[in-house]
Design an enzyme around this catalytic site. Structure first.
Site, PDB file in Angstrom:
ATOM      1  N   GLU A   1      -5.703  -1.769  -8.513  1.00 26.84           N
ATOM      2  CA  GLU A   1      -4.783  -0.797  -9.097  1.00 26.84           C
ATOM      3  C   GLU A   1      -3.587  -1.577  -9.638  1.00 26.84           C
ATOM      4  O   GLU A   1      -2.917  -2.295  -8.892  1.00 26.84           O
ATOM      5  CB  GLU A   1      -4.331   0.214  -8.031  1.00 26.84           C
ATOM      6  CG  GLU A   1      -5.467   1.133  -7.600  1.00 26.84           C
ATOM      7  CD  GLU A   1      -5.074   2.140  -6.537  1.00 26.84           C
ATOM      8  OE1 GLU A   1      -5.647   3.240  -6.537  1.00 26.84           O
ATOM      9  OE2 GLU A   1      -4.211   1.845  -5.691  1.00 26.84           O
TER      10      GLU A   1
ATOM     11  N   HIS B   1      -2.514  -3.898  -6.607  1.00 28.82           N
ATOM     12  CA  HIS B   1      -2.994  -3.400  -5.317  1.00 28.82           C
ATOM     13  C   HIS B   1      -4.489  -3.653  -5.191  1.00 28.82           C
ATOM     14  O   HIS B   1      -5.305  -3.022  -5.867  1.00 28.82           O
ATOM     15  CB  HIS B   1      -2.679  -1.899  -5.179  1.00 28.82           C
ATOM     16  CG  HIS B   1      -2.961  -1.350  -3.824  1.00 28.82           C
ATOM     17  ND1 HIS B   1      -3.724  -0.233  -3.615  1.00 28.82           N
ATOM     18  CD2 HIS B   1      -2.589  -1.790  -2.592  1.00 28.82           C
ATOM     19  CE1 HIS B   1      -3.807  -0.013  -2.307  1.00 28.82           C
ATOM     20  NE2 HIS B   1      -3.122  -0.933  -1.674  1.00 28.82           N
TER      21      HIS B   1
ATOM     22  N   SER C   1       0.828  -1.216   0.000  1.00 26.80           N
ATOM     23  CA  SER C   1       0.000   0.000   0.000  1.00 26.80           C
ATOM     24  C   SER C   1       0.852   1.251   0.000  1.00 26.80           C
ATOM     25  O   SER C   1       0.384   2.307  -0.407  1.00 26.80           O
ATOM     26  CB  SER C   1      -0.870   0.041   1.259  1.00 26.80           C
ATOM     27  OG  SER C   1      -1.862  -0.921   1.203  1.00 26.80           O
TER      28      SER C   1
ATOM     29  N   ASN D   1      -5.453   5.602  -2.331  1.00 25.07           N
ATOM     30  CA  ASN D   1      -4.952   6.051  -1.029  1.00 25.07           C
ATOM     31  C   ASN D   1      -4.400   7.472  -1.069  1.00 25.07           C
ATOM     32  O   ASN D   1      -4.470   8.194  -0.071  1.00 25.07           O
ATOM     33  CB  ASN D   1      -3.889   5.092  -0.497  1.00 25.07           C
ATOM     34  CG  ASN D   1      -4.523   3.831   0.062  1.00 25.07           C
ATOM     35  OD1 ASN D   1      -5.723   3.796   0.340  1.00 25.07           O
ATOM     36  ND2 ASN D   1      -3.735   2.782   0.207  1.00 25.07           N
TER      37      ASN D   1
HETATM   38  P1  NAI Z   1      -1.637  -9.378   7.528  1.00 29.19           P
HETATM   39  O1  NAI Z   1      -0.803  -9.034   8.702  1.00 29.19           O
HETATM   40  O2  NAI Z   1      -3.086  -9.677   7.713  1.00 29.19           O
HETATM   41  O3  NAI Z   1      -0.981 -10.611   6.737  1.00 29.19           O
HETATM   42  C1  NAI Z   1       0.376 -10.722   6.438  1.00 29.19           C
HETATM   43  C2  NAI Z   1       0.734 -12.204   6.426  1.00 29.19           C
HETATM   44  O4  NAI Z   1       2.042 -12.357   5.880  1.00 29.19           O
HETATM   45  C3  NAI Z   1       0.755 -12.846   7.820  1.00 29.19           C
HETATM   46  O5  NAI Z   1      -0.051 -14.007   7.815  1.00 29.19           O
HETATM   47  C4  NAI Z   1       2.238 -13.179   8.041  1.00 29.19           C
HETATM   48  O6  NAI Z   1       2.423 -14.381   8.783  1.00 29.19           O
HETATM   49  C5  NAI Z   1       2.722 -13.357   6.613  1.00 29.19           C
HETATM   50  N1  NAI Z   1       4.161 -13.160   6.427  1.00 29.19           N
HETATM   51  C6  NAI Z   1       4.955 -12.208   6.973  1.00 29.19           C
HETATM   52  N2  NAI Z   1       6.216 -12.340   6.525  1.00 29.19           N
HETATM   53  C7  NAI Z   1       6.234 -13.400   5.669  1.00 29.19           C
HETATM   54  C8  NAI Z   1       7.219 -14.024   4.867  1.00 29.19           C
HETATM   55  N3  NAI Z   1       8.479 -13.591   4.862  1.00 29.19           N
HETATM   56  N4  NAI Z   1       6.861 -15.087   4.100  1.00 29.19           N
HETATM   57  C9  NAI Z   1       5.592 -15.530   4.084  1.00 29.19           C
HETATM   58  N5  NAI Z   1       4.613 -14.971   4.817  1.00 29.19           N
HETATM   59  C10 NAI Z   1       4.915 -13.914   5.588  1.00 29.19           C
HETATM   60  O7  NAI Z   1      -1.431  -8.142   6.504  1.00 29.19           O
HETATM   61  P2  NAI Z   1      -2.409  -7.633   5.332  1.00 29.19           P
HETATM   62  O8  NAI Z   1      -3.336  -6.595   5.871  1.00 29.19           O
HETATM   63  O9  NAI Z   1      -2.958  -8.806   4.613  1.00 29.19           O
HETATM   64  O10 NAI Z   1      -1.375  -6.850   4.394  1.00 29.19           O
HETATM   65  C11 NAI Z   1      -0.464  -7.521   3.548  1.00 29.19           C
HETATM   66  C12 NAI Z   1       0.059  -6.547   2.501  1.00 29.19           C
HETATM   67  O11 NAI Z   1      -1.039  -6.011   1.768  1.00 29.19           O
HETATM   68  C13 NAI Z   1       0.833  -5.348   3.033  1.00 29.19           C
HETATM   69  O12 NAI Z   1       1.861  -5.034   2.130  1.00 29.19           O
HETATM   70  C14 NAI Z   1      -0.215  -4.237   3.051  1.00 29.19           C
HETATM   71  O13 NAI Z   1       0.358  -2.971   2.926  1.00 29.19           O
HETATM   72  C15 NAI Z   1      -1.016  -4.587   1.821  1.00 29.19           C
HETATM   73  N6  NAI Z   1      -2.403  -4.093   1.772  1.00 29.19           N
HETATM   74  C16 NAI Z   1      -3.203  -4.134   2.888  1.00 29.19           C
HETATM   75  C17 NAI Z   1      -4.525  -3.689   2.801  1.00 29.19           C
HETATM   76  C18 NAI Z   1      -5.418  -3.749   3.994  1.00 29.19           C
HETATM   77  O14 NAI Z   1      -6.531  -3.183   3.920  1.00 29.19           O
HETATM   78  N7  NAI Z   1      -5.051  -4.414   5.076  1.00 29.19           N
HETATM   79  C19 NAI Z   1      -5.090  -3.157   1.547  1.00 29.19           C
HETATM   80  C20 NAI Z   1      -4.191  -3.256   0.416  1.00 29.19           C
HETATM   81  C21 NAI Z   1      -2.888  -3.678   0.559  1.00 29.19           C
END
Ligand code: NAI
Length: 302
Positions: free
Chosen positions: A170, A158, A137, A208
């Site tokens: 996106e 995205h 993001s 965003n």
């Molecule tokens: P989250 O914290 O719910 O999930 C992240 C997952 O990645 C966790 O299950 C974690 O165990 C895993 N993880 C961490 N390091 C790892 C690695 N080296 N190898 C494999 N798995 C790994 O986070 P979320 O909210 O799903 O966000 C993920 C990405 O998406 C971020 O880059 C965030 O900026 C982006 N994003 C988030 C949005 C939101 O509304 N939460 C919207 C759009 C993008």
């Protein structure tokens, strides 16, 4: 025209096998949507326990979809759920599963070094054809891609939360992204049933970049004593036709996430008043009031 139809079909056919890395909020949703649209998906995370939780979440979400979609014929709904689940497998070893994949969608923790380490390792293991994408993001796609030798086959996808519901993707063209890669990502987004928009690799892309300063302006307006949270939310819903007011949206997105984004932009562009930190937002985050996920943010949640 026939030529563009057949070339888009060819590109479409190219992306069949997808590796989604990160089985959290976003990754699980992306895996679900890709599997529902006939892609074969491997979902990767760091532990079997996390993957079990992700799989359970996906199954529950699919059942909700099936209940609506097949209200008349529940047995067809169950068949649909089973068919989609069959398209998903899980792994804790990204480097080995990436060897047979057309596309990597990374949705792990929002940390540049961690993302770079991951892609650096994947770059050595993945075939030539494999396209890499990040769902980041707030980080520049070019900075993440710099850990690889495939800048031409690296772009941004995205998605929006909740992924199964939100139609927008996106698609980000970094300076190194080739037109062929970019076109393949647009086609892939359409194959997911989403509506892609083209973005440059600039902070916040489109949504965003407009939404975060807007939400912060609402907080500032309230901090100046010019409106209650409730009145500002009602005003934007009834006056601007927004489905949620800015404070409701901040609670939904997470106050920590919003603070993280604005702090990053402020650091890079400290003179831009749109990116100025908000004392009230910072105070709530310091108190652990992060929004819906902690039960309290600007509002209390049950
Ligand atoms: P989250 O914290 O719910 O999930 C992240 C997952 O990645 C966790 O299950 C974690 O165990 C895993 N993880 C961490 N390091 C790892 C690695 N080296 N190898 C494999 N798995 C790994 O986070 P979320 O909210 O799903 O966000 C993920 C990405 O998406 C971020 O880059 C965030 O900026 C982006 N994003 C988030 C949005 C939101 O509304 N939460 C919207 C759009 C993008």
């Amino acid at each position: 025209c026939i030529r563009s139809l057949s070339s888009s079909a060819a590109l479409n056919a190219a992306i069949k096998h997808v590796t989604v890395i990160g089985g959290g909020l976003m990754g699980a949703g992306i895996a679900q949507v890709a599997a529902s649209t006939g892609h074969s998906v491997v979902l990767v995370d760091t532990s079997e326990d996390i993957l079990k939780k992700s799989a359970k979440g996906i199954e529950a979400s699919l059942k909700r979809v099936a209940k609506k979609k097949f209200a008349e014929k529940p047995e067809d709904g169950e068949a649909f759920v089973q068919k989609v689940l069959k398209n998903i497998s899980t792994s804790t070893d990204a480097v080995s599963v990436v060897q047979g994949t057309d596309l990597v969608v990374e949705a792990i923790v929002e940390n540049l070094k961690v993302k770079q380490d991951l892609f650096g390792a994947l770059d050595k293991a993945a075939p030539e054809r494999t396209i890499f994408t990040s769902n980041t993001s707030s980080l520049p796609i070019a900075d993440i891609a710099s850990s690889t030798a495939r800048l031409d086959r690296f772009g941004g996808l995205h998605f929006f939360n909740p992924v199964p519901m939100m139609k927008l993707v996106e698609v980000i063209k970094a300076p190194g992204t080739s037109q062929q890669t970019f076109d393949a990502l647009l086609e892939f987004s359409k194959a997911l049933g989403k509506h892609p928009v083209s973005c440059k690799d600039t902070p916040g892309f489109i949504v965003n970049r407009l939404l975060v300063p807007y939400m912060l302006e609402a907080v500032r307006l309230h901090e100046r004593g010019h409106g209650s949270k409730e009145d500002i939310d009602v005003a934007m819903k009834l006056g601007a036709g927004y489905p949620m007011g800015p404070f409701e949206l901040l609670d939904y997105v997470g106050l920590d996430t919003s603070k993280f984004i604005i702090d990053g932009w402020h650091e890079k562009d400290p003179d831009n008043p749109l990116f100025a930190p908000s004392p009230l937002l910072n105070k709530l985050v310091a108190e652990g009031k992060l929004g819906k996920k902690t039960g309290e943010g600007f509002y209390k949640h049950k």
